[in-house]
Design an enzyme around this catalytic site. Sequence first.
Site, PDB file in Angstrom:
ATOM      1  N   ASP A 483       0.829  -1.203   0.000  1.00 45.65           N
ATOM      2  CA  ASP A 483       0.000   0.000   0.000  1.00 45.65           C
ATOM      3  C   ASP A 483       0.868   1.259   0.000  1.00 45.65           C
ATOM      4  O   ASP A 483       2.061   1.216   0.324  1.00 45.65           O
ATOM      5  CB  ASP A 483      -0.887  -0.036   1.261  1.00 45.65           C
ATOM      6  N   ASP A 553     -10.927   1.885  -2.945  1.00 44.46           N
ATOM      7  CA  ASP A 553     -11.446   1.591  -1.610  1.00 44.46           C
ATOM      8  C   ASP A 553     -12.971   1.583  -1.604  1.00 44.46           C
ATOM      9  O   ASP A 553     -13.583   1.188  -0.616  1.00 44.46           O
ATOM     10  CB  ASP A 553     -10.945   2.634  -0.598  1.00 44.46           C
TER      11      ASP A 553
HETATM   12  C1  GLA Z   1      -5.694   1.905   2.167  1.00 43.66           C
HETATM   13  C2  GLA Z   1      -6.118   0.706   1.366  1.00 43.66           C
HETATM   14  C3  GLA Z   1      -7.160  -0.078   2.125  1.00 43.66           C
HETATM   15  C4  GLA Z   1      -6.583  -0.502   3.456  1.00 43.66           C
HETATM   16  C5  GLA Z   1      -6.110   0.714   4.225  1.00 43.66           C
HETATM   17  C6  GLA Z   1      -5.372   0.321   5.478  1.00 43.66           C
HETATM   18  O1  GLA Z   1      -6.716   2.840   2.260  1.00 43.66           O
HETATM   19  O2  GLA Z   1      -6.592   1.084   0.118  1.00 43.66           O
HETATM   20  O3  GLA Z   1      -7.573  -1.189   1.393  1.00 43.66           O
HETATM   21  O4  GLA Z   1      -5.534  -1.392   3.252  1.00 43.66           O
HETATM   22  O5  GLA Z   1      -5.242   1.515   3.458  1.00 43.66           O
HETATM   23  O6  GLA Z   1      -4.914   1.401   6.197  1.00 43.66           O
END
Ligand code: GLA
Length: 734
Positions: A483, A553
């Site tokens: 990420d 997300d």
């Molecule tokens: C990002 C990712 C999510 C999750 C969060 C965790 O927003 O896109 O899927 O992993 O971080 O903090």
Amino acid sequence: MAIQYYQNLSDDVKGIFKLDTPNTSYVIGVVDEEKFLGHIYYGQRLNDYHLAHVLRIQEGPFVPSKNNRDRVSFLDSFPMEYPAGGLGDYRESCIGIETKGGNMGLALNYVSHKIIPGKPELCGLPSSFGKEDACNSLEILCEDPHTGFRAALLYTVFEDVDMITRSVRLINDGKEELFVTKVFSSCLDMDNHDFEAISLHGSWARERHIQKVPVSHGKLSIESIRGESSHQDHPFMALASKGTDQEHGEVYAMHFVYSGNFKVSAQSDQFDQIRMVMGIHPEGFKWKLMPGEEFQAPEVVMTYSSEGLGRMTRSFHDFYRNHLIRGEYKDKKRPILINNWEATYFEFDTDKLIAIAKQASELGIEMLVMDDGWFGNRCDDNRALGDWTVNEEKLRGGLKYLVDEVNKLGMKFGIWFEPEMISPDSDLCRAHPDWAIAIPGKEGSLCRNQYVLDLTRREVLDHTYESVAKILRSANIEYVKWDMNRQLSDIGSAFLPPEQMGELYHRYVLAVYELQRRMMEEFPYLLLENCSGGGARFDPGMLYYSPQIWCSDDTDAIERLIIQEGTAMIYPLSTIGAHVSDCPNHTVGRTTPFKTRGHVALAGTFGYELDVTKIPEEDREMIPEQVAMYHKYNDLVREGDYYRLASYHENHFYDCYGVVSKDQKEALYTFVQVLNRPNHHSRRIYFKGLDPDKRYRIEGEEEVYSGDVLMKAGYLIRNMWGDYKSRLIHLMEA
Ligand code: GLA
């Protein structure tokens, strides 16, 4: 031979390069005594190379050897292959330099060329590949006679797909240091065909919405200066002739194999010519090049379609599947995963994860992914990034114990990292306060309460790699979600000398590539899924390292229709991270049927992002059916040709898309009724991509239909009652 060079075509045209893909030709001319490189043609494949007559050198200003009096007029109107600025071409240039004396103008004219079987790698950068019998490359060496500055323009044409890749290598062959202030990787100078520019625009949780705007006089730019390819804009642009739809119209598209700052622009000039350029964004970029040093610019992937957007899409899909995605999972079905982010956020421990895994394994789910919150003092998103040690208060018994328990259930185990970041409240930051990117002496701007690590420093990069690798070595981890949850700002480094600060953005991207390269070399069996606050780094650069990328997300099935339509316009479905989540949806609060959520996630990698121990019983009961559906259709979804039948984004009522096997014996279409209309009984859809001469049976029906009829007369979707309802239509040759 897909690349030919023909010499002495006319007094002014000294040579012509003709590059052919299966259905397209691309033609470059070497013009005048000075050997300017001119762009002559890109479009449908030509059966002849005599094209000197379409180069605009006889009207208006003649070539400089005949009319040097109007040199500026020549430079400002001639269709250039790789335009340099400062000497009279006032359109957007592709290259800028600053000599030691502070001078800026330059010209890059033809010196020599070579034709190479296959495709050379681009040093330190992701790029497409092809075997020697699958592609050929042309390198044209150009030089600015005044400074000795050189540029090697690299083109590769592919035998199996209508794609041409371009990149540029800069060489300081002079005696003095200089600065490169701008370097784009490709340019297309063409006549305007009443073009519309198609781009992908968005924000967090609504990435890659398709946007279409007319190209008028002036300049239209799509760009990112966020240090990543971004949620907001995508390193892609297509110019489509007026009226282009899925089957008709001319489309010229460029896509950048790069994950940092970019710019793509289309400029319509005073002569109604269009210049389309793409490359690293010049803002914040300044690269010092010592005598003898080289700079490799990233690759642009270009395609032309005379059969509308659908053909463009399928060319990108085939190209990325065959010439960019690598590794263990390149052509393989991916394990169905369950990720605990939306299930638990930071509130989890070993028992909770094992309970989820146990229930999930009984339903046929194949991998547990432990998301954010397993390390250091990471009880929320305000702290601990950089402290990559297992939090044993949460994971009692340690990581290996948890992984082993999950493995005992017959499931694989995956883990989340955000390696590029450092929280101010972390042991790492307390030990190394100068490891973050920041303007020295100034407090940096926070974003999600975190800073970005200065990966341009070797010790920081090595430390970061080891932190990740140590965890991966410690247990049987088979998947990594990588990420990256903030954009870059406060560009400064305690390490780079002042005159190289302008290198930080690009060096940062190179460092990310190096980290992922090292990781995949040491752990080649890993399934890597890139991610950036959802889909802010969904780009071909990252795709070179990871065969799938978390798309957004926003897991709401209806929002996903638009996000996945835009994403699938360029990217194969096999790359699109898509999960079924719980309702009301955590991003938009909408409740959609579990079945629809499954159908929409099926047009991606497919997985779950929910607490399977807590969802309604009737939803849980549907999971084995969805798992079976994934196994039944995934080969087709991963390998098939993609067709867009209807767009909810455009019609506001329903969405329909399909995949057809390469042999056209099988097809799967997905229909989603987003809004029902009163007194409206059925929708007629026209299938695409079938073989008109084949007969098909629709699963669940007795009747057999001809492919021709299904495509021309269509098929009625009946009896859909209510909003957010969906249906899969599976066709097999009868
Ligand atoms: C990002 C990712 C999510 C999750 C969060 C965790 O927003 O896109 O899927 O992993 O971080 O903090």
